[in-house]
Design a protein around this motif. Sequence first.
Motif, PDB file in Angstrom:
ATOM      1  N   VAL A  58       0.664  -1.237   0.062  1.00 52.74           N
ATOM      2  CA  VAL A  58       0.118  -0.047  -0.093  1.00 52.74           C
ATOM      3  C   VAL A  58       0.743   1.062   0.040  1.00 52.74           C
ATOM      4  CG1 VAL A  58      -1.658   1.281   1.553  1.00 52.74           C
ATOM      5  CG2 VAL A  58      -1.917  -1.263   1.047  1.00 52.74           C
ATOM      6  N   GLU A  59       2.057   1.278   0.736  1.00 50.20           N
ATOM      7  CA  GLU A  59       2.687   2.572   0.936  1.00 50.20           C
ATOM      8  C   GLU A  59       3.469   2.661  -0.413  1.00 50.20           C
ATOM      9  OE1 GLU A  59       6.202   4.536   3.930  1.00 50.20           O
ATOM     10  OE2 GLU A  59       5.759   2.334   3.956  1.00 50.20           O
ATOM     11  N   LEU A  60       3.890   1.496  -0.994  1.00 53.77           N
ATOM     12  CA  LEU A  60       4.862   1.723  -2.376  1.00 53.77           C
ATOM     13  C   LEU A  60       3.985   2.087  -3.328  1.00 53.77           C
ATOM     14  CD1 LEU A  60       7.655   1.517  -3.612  1.00 53.77           C
ATOM     15  CD2 LEU A  60       7.264  -1.002  -3.626  1.00 53.77           C
ATOM     16  N   TRP A  61       2.883   1.604  -3.596  1.00 56.40           N
ATOM     17  CA  TRP A  61       1.920   1.707  -5.069  1.00 56.40           C
ATOM     18  C   TRP A  61       0.815   2.607  -4.866  1.00 56.40           C
ATOM     19  CZ3 TRP A  61       3.873  -4.035  -4.726  1.00 56.40           C
ATOM     20  CH2 TRP A  61       4.987  -4.146  -5.539  1.00 56.40           C
ATOM     21  N   THR A  62       0.517   3.109  -3.797  1.00 59.99           N
ATOM     22  CA  THR A  62      -0.691   3.916  -3.735  1.00 59.99           C
ATOM     23  C   THR A  62      -0.560   5.211  -3.168  1.00 59.99           C
ATOM     24  OG1 THR A  62      -1.351   3.226  -1.502  1.00 59.99           O
ATOM     25  CG2 THR A  62      -2.224   1.688  -3.223  1.00 59.99           C
ATOM     26  N   ALA A  75     -11.633 -10.974   1.054  1.00 59.21           N
ATOM     27  CA  ALA A  75     -11.283 -10.260   2.315  1.00 59.21           C
ATOM     28  C   ALA A  75     -11.003 -10.786   3.920  1.00 59.21           C
ATOM     29  CB  ALA A  75     -12.450  -8.927   2.493  1.00 59.21           C
ATOM     30  N   GLY A  76     -11.391 -11.862   3.844  1.00 62.18           N
ATOM     31  CA  GLY A  76     -11.197 -13.073   5.107  1.00 62.18           C
ATOM     32  C   GLY A  76     -11.608 -11.996   6.376  1.00 62.18           C
ATOM     33  N   ILE A  77     -10.869 -11.702   7.247  1.00 58.74           N
ATOM     34  CA  ILE A  77     -11.153 -11.123   8.337  1.00 58.74           C
ATOM     35  C   ILE A  77     -10.880  -9.324   8.388  1.00 58.74           C
ATOM     36  CG2 ILE A  77     -11.021 -13.096  10.009  1.00 58.74           C
ATOM     37  CD1 ILE A  77      -8.287 -11.975  10.923  1.00 58.74           C
ATOM     38  N   GLY A  78     -10.340  -8.938   7.102  1.00 56.80           N
ATOM     39  CA  GLY A  78     -10.258  -7.539   7.025  1.00 56.80           C
ATOM     40  C   GLY A  78      -9.086  -7.133   6.963  1.00 56.80           C
ATOM     41  N   SER A  79      -7.800  -7.677   6.783  1.00 61.25           N
ATOM     42  CA  SER A  79      -6.539  -7.456   7.056  1.00 61.25           C
ATOM     43  C   SER A  79      -6.173  -6.190   5.886  1.00 61.25           C
ATOM     44  CB  SER A  79      -5.546  -8.632   7.070  1.00 61.25           C
ATOM     45  OG  SER A  79      -5.707  -9.683   7.765  1.00 61.25           O
ATOM     46  N   GLU A  80      -6.572  -6.310   4.534  1.00 63.79           N
ATOM     47  CA  GLU A  80      -6.082  -5.536   3.785  1.00 63.79           C
ATOM     48  C   GLU A  80      -6.850  -4.469   4.129  1.00 63.79           C
ATOM     49  OE1 GLU A  80      -5.750  -9.617   1.808  1.00 63.79           O
ATOM     50  OE2 GLU A  80      -7.265  -8.364   3.094  1.00 63.79           O
ATOM     51  N   GLY A  81      -7.989  -4.356   4.258  1.00 60.22           N
ATOM     52  CA  GLY A  81      -8.757  -3.072   4.658  1.00 60.22           C
ATOM     53  C   GLY A  81      -8.271  -2.444   5.946  1.00 60.22           C
ATOM     54  N   LEU A 114      -7.188   1.473   5.704  1.00 61.19           N
ATOM     55  CA  LEU A 114      -7.829   2.393   6.302  1.00 61.19           C
ATOM     56  C   LEU A 114      -6.947   3.355   7.078  1.00 61.19           C
ATOM     57  CD1 LEU A 114     -11.286   0.731   7.055  1.00 61.19           C
ATOM     58  CD2 LEU A 114     -10.832   2.497   5.387  1.00 61.19           C
ATOM     59  N   LYS A 115      -5.981   2.509   7.986  1.00 65.10           N
ATOM     60  CA  LYS A 115      -5.250   3.198   8.977  1.00 65.10           C
ATOM     61  C   LYS A 115      -4.002   4.218   8.152  1.00 65.10           C
ATOM     62  CE  LYS A 115      -4.143   1.361  12.898  1.00 65.10           C
ATOM     63  NZ  LYS A 115      -3.643   0.564  13.881  1.00 65.10           N
ATOM     64  N   MET A 116      -3.842   3.733   7.070  1.00 63.96           N
ATOM     65  CA  MET A 116      -3.035   4.486   6.104  1.00 63.96           C
ATOM     66  C   MET A 116      -3.688   5.701   5.261  1.00 63.96           C
ATOM     67  SD  MET A 116      -0.229   1.317   4.833  1.00 63.96           S
ATOM     68  CE  MET A 116       0.743   2.419   4.274  1.00 63.96           C
ATOM     69  N   ASP A 117      -4.887   5.842   5.613  1.00 62.90           N
ATOM     70  CA  ASP A 117      -5.437   6.870   4.625  1.00 62.90           C
ATOM     71  C   ASP A 117      -6.104   6.514   3.522  1.00 62.90           C
ATOM     72  OD1 ASP A 117      -6.957   9.377   5.021  1.00 62.90           O
ATOM     73  OD2 ASP A 117      -5.093  10.384   4.281  1.00 62.90           O
ATOM     74  N   ARG A 118      -6.311   5.198   3.147  1.00 66.91           N
ATOM     75  CA  ARG A 118      -6.652   4.893   1.844  1.00 66.91           C
ATOM     76  C   ARG A 118      -8.245   4.632   2.137  1.00 66.91           C
ATOM     77  NH1 ARG A 118      -1.503   6.001   2.279  1.00 66.91           N
ATOM     78  NH2 ARG A 118      -0.216   5.680   0.391  1.00 66.91           N
ATOM     79  N   ARG A 119      -8.937   4.306   0.719  1.00 71.00           N
ATOM     80  CA  ARG A 119     -10.266   3.784   1.026  1.00 71.00           C
ATOM     81  C   ARG A 119     -10.235   2.410   0.482  1.00 71.00           C
ATOM     82  NH1 ARG A 119     -13.171   7.843  -3.037  1.00 71.00           N
ATOM     83  NH2 ARG A 119     -10.940   7.760  -3.680  1.00 71.00           N
ATOM     84  N   PHE A 120     -11.211   1.389   0.831  1.00 72.10           N
ATOM     85  CA  PHE A 120     -11.135   0.118   0.755  1.00 72.10           C
ATOM     86  C   PHE A 120     -12.643  -0.494   0.480  1.00 72.10           C
ATOM     87  CE2 PHE A 120     -11.731  -4.130   2.731  1.00 72.10           C
ATOM     88  CZ  PHE A 120     -10.651  -4.802   2.146  1.00 72.10           C
ATOM     89  N   VAL A 121     -12.342  -1.466  -0.572  1.00 76.13           N
ATOM     90  CA  VAL A 121     -13.565  -2.275  -1.029  1.00 76.13           C
ATOM     91  C   VAL A 121     -13.293  -3.664  -0.591  1.00 76.13           C
ATOM     92  CG1 VAL A 121     -14.781  -3.063  -2.787  1.00 76.13           C
ATOM     93  CG2 VAL A 121     -14.135  -0.705  -2.845  1.00 76.13           C
ATOM     94  N   GLY A 122     -13.934  -4.527   0.084  1.00 81.73           N
ATOM     95  CA  GLY A 122     -13.561  -5.885   0.119  1.00 81.73           C
ATOM     96  C   GLY A 122     -14.798  -6.861   0.260  1.00 81.73           C
ATOM     97  N   ILE A 123     -14.786  -7.819  -0.184  1.00 79.44           N
ATOM     98  CA  ILE A 123     -15.586  -9.094  -0.708  1.00 79.44           C
ATOM     99  C   ILE A 123     -15.302 -10.275   0.194  1.00 79.44           C
ATOM    100  CG2 ILE A 123     -16.862 -10.340  -2.121  1.00 79.44           C
ATOM    101  CD1 ILE A 123     -15.681  -8.292  -4.331  1.00 79.44           C
ATOM    102  N   ALA A 168      -9.802   4.452  14.427  1.00 71.86           N
ATOM    103  CA  ALA A 168      -8.480   4.739  14.715  1.00 71.86           C
ATOM    104  C   ALA A 168      -7.924   5.889  13.762  1.00 71.86           C
ATOM    105  CB  ALA A 168      -7.491   3.542  14.621  1.00 71.86           C
ATOM    106  N   GLY A 169      -8.514   5.752  12.656  1.00 71.49           N
ATOM    107  CA  GLY A 169      -8.006   6.836  11.824  1.00 71.49           C
ATOM    108  C   GLY A 169      -8.542   8.325  11.789  1.00 71.49           C
ATOM    109  N   LYS A 170      -9.581   8.159  12.363  1.00 68.92           N
ATOM    110  CA  LYS A 170     -10.253   9.385  12.878  1.00 68.92           C
ATOM    111  C   LYS A 170      -9.664  10.145  13.915  1.00 68.92           C
ATOM    112  CE  LYS A 170     -14.923   8.401  10.952  1.00 68.92           C
ATOM    113  NZ  LYS A 170     -16.254   8.233  11.460  1.00 68.92           N
ATOM    114  N   GLU A 171      -9.100   9.308  14.915  1.00 72.40           N
ATOM    115  CA  GLU A 171      -8.519   9.789  16.299  1.00 72.40           C
ATOM    116  C   GLU A 171      -7.093  10.438  15.728  1.00 72.40           C
ATOM    117  OE1 GLU A 171      -8.524   6.463  18.825  1.00 72.40           O
ATOM    118  OE2 GLU A 171     -10.498   6.723  19.272  1.00 72.40           O
TER     119      GLU A 171
END
Length: 296
Positions: free
Chosen positions: A231-235, A246-252, A256-265, A285-288
């Motif tokens: 995410v840091e290198l390519w976005t 998406a599993g338990i949401g690791s990528e999202g 989100l914590k890195m100030d990106r948006r996310f779509v998961g299935i 956490a991002g809002k805080e």
Amino acid sequence: MNLLNQTITDRFSLYHGDSAEVLKGLPDRSIHYSIFSPPFASLYTYSNSERDLGNSKDNAEFFEHYAKFIAPELFRVLKPGRLISFHCMNLPSSKERDGVIGLKDFRGDLIRIHQAAGFIYHSEVCIWKDPVTAMQRTKAIGLLYKQLKKDSVMSRQGIPDYLVTMRKQGVNEEPVTKTPEGFPVGLWQRYASPVWMDINPSDTLQRESAREESDERHICPLQLEVIERGVELWTNPKDIVLSPFAGIGSEGYVSLKMDRRFVGIELKESYYRQAAQNLKNAELAGKEMNLFDGHS
């Protein structure tokens, strides 16, 4: 889209459904980056759903479905010039299931499927894994020390993970730029290494979410630092990151914590519910962080 449920906020959309169907409902050229760990063919059983790719009767059926329903849709929804990264490993074969003890080129098969869908083979990194830990977990004959005394021709190295990255041809209209202050040369040298020796295998969302032992555990969650590096290198900030598994949401969670948006299935209900909670926690956490950003 044939949805079972969905959770949508200003920063993420999480769909409970079959990725083969949900992907079709996403707009063309709407995704900036995708990072995910696909089901490892028929190695693991994630759910009892006939729609679950992990429930394929064999590798051939898995690849047939992935090539028909997943790879072309990933190509369609990705913006030109942008990237997808998939986390995988080559798979062990067994005498009982496959007739021989050896390895199957799962990584190479995935690369070729994405190339057939139109992607360019962009890069890959090999992620080191401890062979002792793998031996203790799998009892694979090739990793057993006693096999050296019996017949070392059956001994082999451990199986690493890979992060393979594919590119969609075309001009990237939103360049991802770095500065020496935000991305120093030493960091780039670490990321540019073809082998990552410093990934902690326990650095997963499963550990971060502090789940109880009685909770159902995700079989092979992707390490958070691997996601962070992609995410840091390519976005850019605010870019949309997609995970079709998406599993338990690791990528999202990382996005989100890195100030990106996310779509998961996610197809499995228990994973979907856990992912929804994890994404809400990351959003909070991002809002805080934004609230106190720039203040001492």
